[in-house]
Design a protein around this motif. Structure first.
Motif, PDB file in Angstrom:
ATOM      1  N   SER A   5      66.596  37.616  31.522  1.00 44.48           N
ATOM      2  CA  SER A   5      65.313  38.393  31.908  1.00 44.48           C
ATOM      3  C   SER A   5      65.392  38.468  33.157  1.00 44.48           C
ATOM      4  CB  SER A   5      63.997  37.661  31.134  1.00 44.48           C
ATOM      5  OG  SER A   5      63.930  37.368  29.881  1.00 44.48           O
ATOM      6  N   TYR A   6      66.445  38.810  33.888  1.00 41.36           N
ATOM      7  CA  TYR A   6      66.509  39.149  35.293  1.00 41.36           C
ATOM      8  C   TYR A   6      66.122  37.953  36.144  1.00 41.36           C
ATOM      9  CZ  TYR A   6      67.270  42.907  38.790  1.00 41.36           C
ATOM     10  OH  TYR A   6      67.706  43.552  39.853  1.00 41.36           O
ATOM     11  N   VAL A   7      65.739  36.751  35.538  1.00 40.94           N
ATOM     12  CA  VAL A   7      65.106  35.792  36.488  1.00 40.94           C
ATOM     13  C   VAL A   7      65.822  35.342  37.713  1.00 40.94           C
ATOM     14  CG1 VAL A   7      64.327  33.310  36.459  1.00 40.94           C
ATOM     15  CG2 VAL A   7      63.676  35.138  34.477  1.00 40.94           C
ATOM     16  N   GLN A   8      67.304  35.434  37.483  1.00 42.69           N
ATOM     17  CA  GLN A   8      68.201  34.665  38.667  1.00 42.69           C
ATOM     18  C   GLN A   8      67.652  33.378  39.390  1.00 42.69           C
ATOM     19  OE1 GLN A   8      69.372  38.553  40.909  1.00 42.69           O
ATOM     20  NE2 GLN A   8      67.485  39.284  39.961  1.00 42.69           N
ATOM     21  N   ALA A   9      67.545  32.639  38.498  1.00 42.27           N
ATOM     22  CA  ALA A   9      66.817  31.149  38.617  1.00 42.27           C
ATOM     23  C   ALA A   9      67.819  30.179  39.652  1.00 42.27           C
ATOM     24  CB  ALA A   9      66.136  30.653  37.567  1.00 42.27           C
ATOM     25  N   TYR A  10      68.513  30.877  40.661  1.00 39.58           N
ATOM     26  CA  TYR A  10      69.377  29.758  41.282  1.00 39.58           C
ATOM     27  C   TYR A  10      69.722  30.071  42.722  1.00 39.58           C
ATOM     28  CZ  TYR A  10      72.484  33.949  40.752  1.00 39.58           C
ATOM     29  OH  TYR A  10      72.979  35.296  40.810  1.00 39.58           O
ATOM     30  N   THR A  11      70.012  29.259  43.551  1.00 40.43           N
ATOM     31  CA  THR A  11      70.327  29.558  44.937  1.00 40.43           C
ATOM     32  C   THR A  11      71.665  28.862  45.071  1.00 40.43           C
ATOM     33  OG1 THR A  11      68.002  29.702  45.722  1.00 40.43           O
ATOM     34  CG2 THR A  11      69.683  29.132  47.379  1.00 40.43           C
ATOM     35  N   ASP A  68      66.687  27.205  40.708  1.00 41.33           N
ATOM     36  CA  ASP A  68      65.778  27.530  41.820  1.00 41.33           C
ATOM     37  C   ASP A  68      64.491  28.230  40.953  1.00 41.33           C
ATOM     38  OD1 ASP A  68      64.257  28.454  43.866  1.00 41.33           O
ATOM     39  OD2 ASP A  68      65.671  29.215  45.039  1.00 41.33           O
ATOM     40  N   LEU A  69      63.467  27.405  40.903  1.00 41.91           N
ATOM     41  CA  LEU A  69      62.373  27.670  40.498  1.00 41.91           C
ATOM     42  C   LEU A  69      61.145  28.243  41.533  1.00 41.91           C
ATOM     43  CD1 LEU A  69      61.835  25.752  37.237  1.00 41.91           C
ATOM     44  CD2 LEU A  69      63.246  27.884  37.341  1.00 41.91           C
ATOM     45  N   HIS A  70      61.771  27.664  42.736  1.00 44.47           N
ATOM     46  CA  HIS A  70      60.451  27.909  43.984  1.00 44.47           C
ATOM     47  C   HIS A  70      60.662  29.364  44.074  1.00 44.47           C
ATOM     48  CE1 HIS A  70      58.935  27.379  47.663  1.00 44.47           C
ATOM     49  NE2 HIS A  70      59.703  28.144  48.476  1.00 44.47           N
ATOM     50  N   MET A 117      61.897  27.215  30.786  1.00 47.52           N
ATOM     51  CA  MET A 117      62.121  27.743  32.094  1.00 47.52           C
ATOM     52  C   MET A 117      63.358  26.799  32.606  1.00 47.52           C
ATOM     53  SD  MET A 117      61.777  30.101  34.275  1.00 47.52           S
ATOM     54  CE  MET A 117      60.264  30.956  33.565  1.00 47.52           C
ATOM     55  N   PHE A 118      63.454  25.448  32.361  1.00 47.53           N
ATOM     56  CA  PHE A 118      64.378  24.681  33.008  1.00 47.53           C
ATOM     57  C   PHE A 118      65.647  24.998  32.294  1.00 47.53           C
ATOM     58  CE2 PHE A 118      66.624  20.495  32.712  1.00 47.53           C
ATOM     59  CZ  PHE A 118      66.878  20.309  33.981  1.00 47.53           C
ATOM     60  N   MET A 119      65.898  25.347  31.015  1.00 45.51           N
ATOM     61  CA  MET A 119      67.034  25.774  30.705  1.00 45.51           C
ATOM     62  C   MET A 119      67.393  26.949  31.233  1.00 45.51           C
ATOM     63  SD  MET A 119      66.444  24.422  26.569  1.00 45.51           S
ATOM     64  CE  MET A 119      68.171  24.877  26.003  1.00 45.51           C
ATOM     65  N   ILE A 120      66.562  27.926  31.263  1.00 47.75           N
ATOM     66  CA  ILE A 120      66.891  29.432  31.729  1.00 47.75           C
ATOM     67  C   ILE A 120      67.451  28.856  33.249  1.00 47.75           C
ATOM     68  CG2 ILE A 120      66.010  31.326  32.944  1.00 47.75           C
ATOM     69  CD1 ILE A 120      64.066  31.447  30.588  1.00 47.75           C
ATOM     70  N   GLY A 121      66.976  28.218  34.178  1.00 49.79           N
ATOM     71  CA  GLY A 121      67.504  27.815  35.361  1.00 49.79           C
ATOM     72  C   GLY A 121      68.984  27.403  35.123  1.00 49.79           C
ATOM     73  N   LEU A 122      69.094  26.269  34.469  1.00 48.81           N
ATOM     74  CA  LEU A 122      70.534  25.626  34.053  1.00 48.81           C
ATOM     75  C   LEU A 122      71.463  26.628  33.676  1.00 48.81           C
ATOM     76  CD1 LEU A 122      69.486  22.216  32.071  1.00 48.81           C
ATOM     77  CD2 LEU A 122      70.228  22.367  34.649  1.00 48.81           C
ATOM     78  N   ILE A 123      71.272  27.481  33.046  1.00 44.89           N
ATOM     79  CA  ILE A 123      71.983  28.354  32.297  1.00 44.89           C
ATOM     80  C   ILE A 123      72.539  29.232  33.443  1.00 44.89           C
ATOM     81  CG2 ILE A 123      72.392  30.271  30.439  1.00 44.89           C
ATOM     82  CD1 ILE A 123      70.687  28.402  28.667  1.00 44.89           C
ATOM     83  N   ASP A 124      71.391  29.807  34.034  1.00 44.70           N
ATOM     84  CA  ASP A 124      71.566  31.074  34.913  1.00 44.70           C
ATOM     85  C   ASP A 124      72.519  30.623  35.939  1.00 44.70           C
ATOM     86  OD1 ASP A 124      70.001  32.796  33.851  1.00 44.70           O
ATOM     87  OD2 ASP A 124      68.900  33.442  35.322  1.00 44.70           O
ATOM     88  N   PRO A 160      63.230  22.383  48.929  1.00 44.91           N
ATOM     89  CA  PRO A 160      61.968  22.376  48.346  1.00 44.91           C
ATOM     90  C   PRO A 160      61.813  21.786  47.045  1.00 44.91           C
ATOM     91  CG  PRO A 160      62.843  24.718  48.392  1.00 44.91           C
ATOM     92  CD  PRO A 160      63.899  23.928  49.022  1.00 44.91           C
ATOM     93  N   ASP A 161      60.494  21.670  46.716  1.00 47.08           N
ATOM     94  CA  ASP A 161      60.142  21.380  45.370  1.00 47.08           C
ATOM     95  C   ASP A 161      60.404  22.795  44.579  1.00 47.08           C
ATOM     96  OD1 ASP A 161      59.040  18.945  45.933  1.00 47.08           O
ATOM     97  OD2 ASP A 161      56.801  19.878  46.131  1.00 47.08           O
ATOM     98  N   ARG A 162      60.697  22.121  43.072  1.00 48.19           N
ATOM     99  CA  ARG A 162      61.215  23.145  42.278  1.00 48.19           C
ATOM    100  C   ARG A 162      62.536  23.749  42.596  1.00 48.19           C
ATOM    101  NH1 ARG A 162      56.762  23.747  39.065  1.00 48.19           N
ATOM    102  NH2 ARG A 162      54.545  23.817  40.029  1.00 48.19           N
TER     103      ARG A 162
END
Length: 252
Positions: free
Chosen positions: A41-47, A82-84, A109-116, A155-157
């Motif tokens: 979903s275009y979240v790009q939940a990583y750094t 990265d959910l921050h 959302m945690f799984m989305i972050g892991l997969i991304d 940071p957190d998240r």
């Protein structure tokens, strides 16, 4: 068989590198390749945090279990869930805190972050290998995540999931034989023929035992099922759930 398939099938972990840093162009292309990976979903939940400071590399090597190739490589990357950034995006849009909190704390959302993060890292690994470089994933960073997070001012998240050492190979290690395709690829549903599946594992045990025996001149002959059972009998990093909660990822 095309060159891309040959590259993928030639993968092996490299743990010894020449004393030669990556160029800025190489680093940029590797990170750009990571960003080109699919994202939910275009979240790009990583750094991605690149580590150039040698003192920080040395400390990360220590925290990861004294793995020398964390300190000695051409470049070292830390991949973080990265959910921050999403929390910041919601604040910019003045979203309702309650709904944002519920979404950010969800297991989905945690799984989305892991997969991304994993998809981005694998793109980076393939890009590096296509340049003739070697790579090794470093899960040992999860041994002491609090110390890693403090060192990198996280940071957190945001959770540092693993590292990726990259460099010019000093030597090429042997490839470890993978499970037979029949064990990992099933058609039209999960094959639940336990006798057949067990037969595949027994055959694979012989392959792995021979691999270790040849590589160590007989000093080691582990079976794959034996090695996996040892892991199951010695659970690792049981602090992880509490660490996630402390970093505002409680997994509701």
């Amino acid at each position: 068989m095309n060159d891309t398939i040959k590259l993928l099938l030639n993968h092996r972990s490299i743990r010894s590198y020449l004393d030669k840093p990556l160029t800025e162009e190489q680093i940029l292309l590797i990170v750009q390749s990571a960003q080109a990976a699919a994202t939910s979903s275009y979240v790009q939940a990583y750094t991605i945090i690149g580590i150039k400071n040698q003192q920080k590399k040395d400390k990360l090597a220590e925290l990861a279990g004294n793995q020398a190739y964390v300190a000695k490589n051409g470049h070292f990357l830390v991949f973080c869930l990265d959910l921050h950034r999403l929390e910041m995006a919601a604040a910019i849009e003045s979203a309702k805190p309650e709904s944002v909190e519920e979404a950010l704390n969800s297991t989905e959302m945690f799984m989305i972050g892991l997969i991304d993060t994993a998809l981005a890292a694998q793109n980076a690994a393939i890009a590096a290998e296509s340049m003739g470089l070697g790579i090794c994933y470093i899960g040992g960073l999860r041994n002491q995540l609090k110390a890693v997070s403090e060192l990198l001012q996280i940071p957190d998240r945001v959770i540092p999931l693993f590292g990726l050492s990259i460099g010019h190979p000093a030597n090429f290690s042997d490839q470890k034989p993978r499970l037979p395709i029949s064990s990992v690829y099933h058609e039209d549903g999960y094959n639940q023929d336990q006798e057949q599946l067990a037969g595949h594992l027994h055959a694979y045990n012989q392959v792995i035992s021979s691999y270790y025996s040849e590589r160590t001149q007989g000093a080691r002959s582990d079976r794959w099922t034996e090695a996996m059972t040892k892991q199951l009998q010695n659970p690792k990093r049981l602090y992880m759930k509490q660490f996630l909660m402390d970093n505002k990822i409680p997994l509701d």
